[in-house]
Design an enzyme around this catalytic site. Structure first.
Site, short mmCIF file in Angstrom:
data_model
loop_
_atom_site.label_atom_id
_atom_site.label_comp_id
_atom_site.label_asym_id
_atom_site.label_seq_id
_atom_site.Cartn_x
_atom_site.Cartn_y
_atom_site.Cartn_z
N TYR A 57 10.74 -24.47 16.23
CA TYR A 57 11.90 -24.49 17.16
C TYR A 57 13.13 -25.16 16.53
O TYR A 57 14.21 -25.10 17.10
CB TYR A 57 11.59 -25.25 18.45
CG TYR A 57 10.43 -24.76 19.27
CD1 TYR A 57 9.89 -23.50 19.07
CD2 TYR A 57 9.87 -25.56 20.25
CE1 TYR A 57 8.81 -23.06 19.82
CE2 TYR A 57 8.80 -25.13 21.01
CZ TYR A 57 8.27 -23.88 20.78
OH TYR A 57 7.20 -23.47 21.53
N PRO A 200 7.12 -20.90 32.30
CA PRO A 200 6.68 -20.97 33.70
C PRO A 200 7.71 -20.39 34.66
O PRO A 200 7.37 -20.04 35.79
CB PRO A 200 6.48 -22.48 33.94
CG PRO A 200 7.41 -23.13 32.96
CD PRO A 200 7.41 -22.24 31.75
N ALA A 202 9.43 -17.76 33.70
CA ALA A 202 9.61 -16.42 33.11
C ALA A 202 10.99 -16.30 32.46
O ALA A 202 11.74 -15.35 32.72
CB ALA A 202 9.38 -15.34 34.16
N GLY A 204 13.69 -17.77 33.01
CA GLY A 204 14.82 -17.78 33.95
C GLY A 204 14.72 -16.71 35.03
O GLY A 204 15.47 -16.75 36.01
N LEU A 206 12.57 -16.38 37.24
CA LEU A 206 12.10 -16.97 38.50
C LEU A 206 13.02 -18.09 38.97
O LEU A 206 12.59 -19.07 39.58
CB LEU A 206 10.67 -17.49 38.33
CG LEU A 206 9.60 -16.40 38.13
CD1 LEU A 206 8.26 -17.00 37.73
CD2 LEU A 206 9.45 -15.59 39.42
N THR A 207 14.31 -17.93 38.69
CA THR A 207 15.26 -18.95 39.16
C THR A 207 16.31 -18.36 40.09
O THR A 207 17.07 -19.08 40.71
CB THR A 207 15.99 -19.63 37.98
OG1 THR A 207 16.74 -18.63 37.28
CG2 THR A 207 15.03 -20.29 37.02
N1 LIG Z 1 3.54 -21.98 22.48
C1 LIG Z 1 4.32 -20.94 22.39
O1 LIG Z 1 4.01 -19.94 21.72
C2 LIG Z 1 5.62 -20.96 23.14
C3 LIG Z 1 6.40 -19.80 23.19
C4 LIG Z 1 7.59 -19.85 23.89
C5 LIG Z 1 7.99 -21.03 24.54
N2 LIG Z 1 7.21 -22.16 24.45
C6 LIG Z 1 7.60 -23.45 25.11
O2 LIG Z 1 7.82 -23.21 26.48
C7 LIG Z 1 9.08 -23.76 26.86
C8 LIG Z 1 9.65 -22.98 28.02
O3 LIG Z 1 10.15 -21.72 27.63
P1 LIG Z 1 11.62 -21.21 27.99
O4 LIG Z 1 12.54 -22.39 28.06
O5 LIG Z 1 12.02 -20.16 27.02
O6 LIG Z 1 11.41 -20.49 29.37
P2 LIG Z 1 11.32 -20.97 30.88
O7 LIG Z 1 10.90 -22.37 30.99
O8 LIG Z 1 10.52 -19.96 31.62
O9 LIG Z 1 12.84 -20.82 31.39
C9 LIG Z 1 13.86 -21.63 30.92
C10 LIG Z 1 15.20 -21.07 31.41
O10 LIG Z 1 15.34 -21.36 32.78
C11 LIG Z 1 16.50 -22.16 32.97
N3 LIG Z 1 16.16 -23.19 33.94
C12 LIG Z 1 15.29 -24.22 33.78
N4 LIG Z 1 15.22 -24.94 34.92
C13 LIG Z 1 16.06 -24.35 35.80
C14 LIG Z 1 16.44 -24.63 37.14
N5 LIG Z 1 15.92 -25.67 37.79
N6 LIG Z 1 17.33 -23.81 37.75
C15 LIG Z 1 17.85 -22.75 37.11
N7 LIG Z 1 17.55 -22.43 35.83
C16 LIG Z 1 16.67 -23.23 35.18
C17 LIG Z 1 16.86 -22.76 31.63
O11 LIG Z 1 18.26 -22.99 31.57
P3 LIG Z 1 19.00 -24.15 30.73
O12 LIG Z 1 18.52 -24.06 29.31
O13 LIG Z 1 20.42 -23.76 30.90
O14 LIG Z 1 18.69 -25.49 31.34
C18 LIG Z 1 16.37 -21.65 30.68
O15 LIG Z 1 17.36 -20.65 30.57
C19 LIG Z 1 9.92 -23.70 25.57
O16 LIG Z 1 11.00 -24.57 25.57
C20 LIG Z 1 8.87 -24.04 24.54
O17 LIG Z 1 8.77 -25.46 24.43
C21 LIG Z 1 6.03 -22.12 23.79
#
Ligand SMILES: NC(=O)c1ccc[n+]([C@@H]2O[C@H](COP(=O)([O-])OP(=O)(O)OC[C@H]3O[C@@H](n4cnc5c(N)ncnc54)[C@H](OP(=O)(O)O)[C@@H]3O)[C@@H](O)[C@H]2O)c1
Length: 288
Positions: A57, A200, A202, A204, A206-207
């Site tokens: 990352y 979790p 998806a 964004g 699911l926001t």
């Molecule tokens: N192990 C693996 O292979 C793997 C693969 C992918 C991801 N991951 C991990 O999983 C984490 C989560 O993935 P992700 O960040 O891509 O997806 P996510 O958690 O499903 O969604 C994050 C998105 O939702 C927005 N968001 C978060 N909280 C919100 C709220 N309360 N209201 C409105 N919008 C909100 C964020 O915006 P802002 O950024 O503007 O706050 C961001 O655009 C990653 O950071 C990473 O650490 C692991």
């Protein structure tokens, strides 16, 4: 609500306890640094929140800068990126040293293998992870994107050295419920391993209220439930995952303090059984 009100969840049988919601940092590198620092302070203030990073990352340095700005109650998780030619225990230990240097830490709380490789026996990763624990450079070990069979096999290898498998990190949300049917959730329960849910929200989807015909019913249902609790769609989506099983620890990504705060506010209240079931049915019709 203060941090003292939040329960914690165990990382398997490691003795480490974390807030039921962690935070993902895969977008921290490119985000506004001031906002990221405020985001960090928001979650650290709430208790032992798991901060999820990985060498791939390129956010370990940013996390390290936050930790150096202190205080630091957070639980730090990072990941080893395996690729052919770099799977040996030696390869893992040298990647771990580089992660520790970027984070500015002597010990990482949880160190994962980021994904399995088709031609590499999981026993090879187990050897590296055991060495990492024995060196004192990591407190606990996990895997990510492992299927149930791979997870059971590596847990078995680790157990022979007295090392518990702390977590399997997989893609899990109301729009992606494969973990419930492919055996991963069942294995987590049986082996007492945390299911750390990435994406979790998806990414964004699911926001916000509506996202096309396939998810309309689910998002409408989430919005109805959210209204009844004076909450948001994302808070209900996270709360549902937490209610689904006590092994689940979602790690929503956030780069803004108000998003991190809103996500933490998904803790400390519960959906009713009727609400849980209604979301369950709507999600089963819209997700994969
Ligand atoms: N192990 C693996 O292979 C793997 C693969 C992918 C991801 N991951 C991990 O999983 C984490 C989560 O993935 P992700 O960040 O891509 O997806 P996510 O958690 O499903 O969604 C994050 C998105 O939702 C927005 N968001 C978060 N909280 C919100 C709220 N309360 N209201 C409105 N919008 C909100 C964020 O915006 P802002 O950024 O503007 O706050 C961001 O655009 C990653 O950071 C990473 O650490 C692991």
């Amino acid at each position: 609500m203060t941090s003292a009100d939040h329960d914690t969840r165990p990382l398997g049988r490691t003795g480490i306890h974390v807030l039921p919601l962690g935070i993902g940092t895969n977008k921290w590198r490119r985000a506004d640094r001031g906002a990221v620092l405020q985001t960090y302070r928001t979650i650290d203030d709430a208790g032992p929140c798991m901060i999820d990073t990985a060498e791939i990352y390129f956010s370990e340095r940013v996390v390290g800068d936050c930790l150096r700005a202190g205080p630091a109650r957070a639980v730090i998780a990072s990941k080893f990126l395996p690729f052919p030619g770099r799977t040996s225990p030696r390869g893992l230990m040298s990647a771990l040293d580089a992660s520790l240097a970027r984070l500015g830490l002597e010990t990482i709380d949880l160190y994962y293998v980021h994904f399995p490789l088709p031609l590499i026996d999981v026993g090879v990763f187990a050897e590296g992870l055991i060495e990492a624990v024995n060196s004192g450079k990591v407190r606990a070990v996990g895997v990510a994107n492992f299927n149930a069979n791979q997870m059971r096999r590596i847990a078995d290898h680790l157990a022979k050295a007295g090392v518990p498998l702390a977590a399997n990190q997989v893609n899990y949300s109301l729009l992606r419920r494969g973990a419930e049917t492919n055996g991963v959730l069942e294995a987590c329960r049986e082996l007492d391993v945390a299911l750390v849910a990435y994406f979790p929200l998806a990414s964004g989807r699911l926001t916000q209220p509506s996202d096309g015909m396939d998810t309309k019913e689910l998002l409408t249902c989430l919005a109805d439930v959210a209204r009844a609790h004076n909450a948001s769609i994302s808070q209900v989506a996270l709360n549902w995952l937490l209610a689904r099983d006590s092994h689940v620890i979602p790690i929503p990504g956030a780069t803004k303090p108000h998003h991190a705060r809103a996500n933490l506010d998904a803790l400390g209240w519960r959906l009713s059984e009727t609400e849980f079931d209604a979301i369950d049915r709507a999600s089963a019709r819209g997700g994969t």
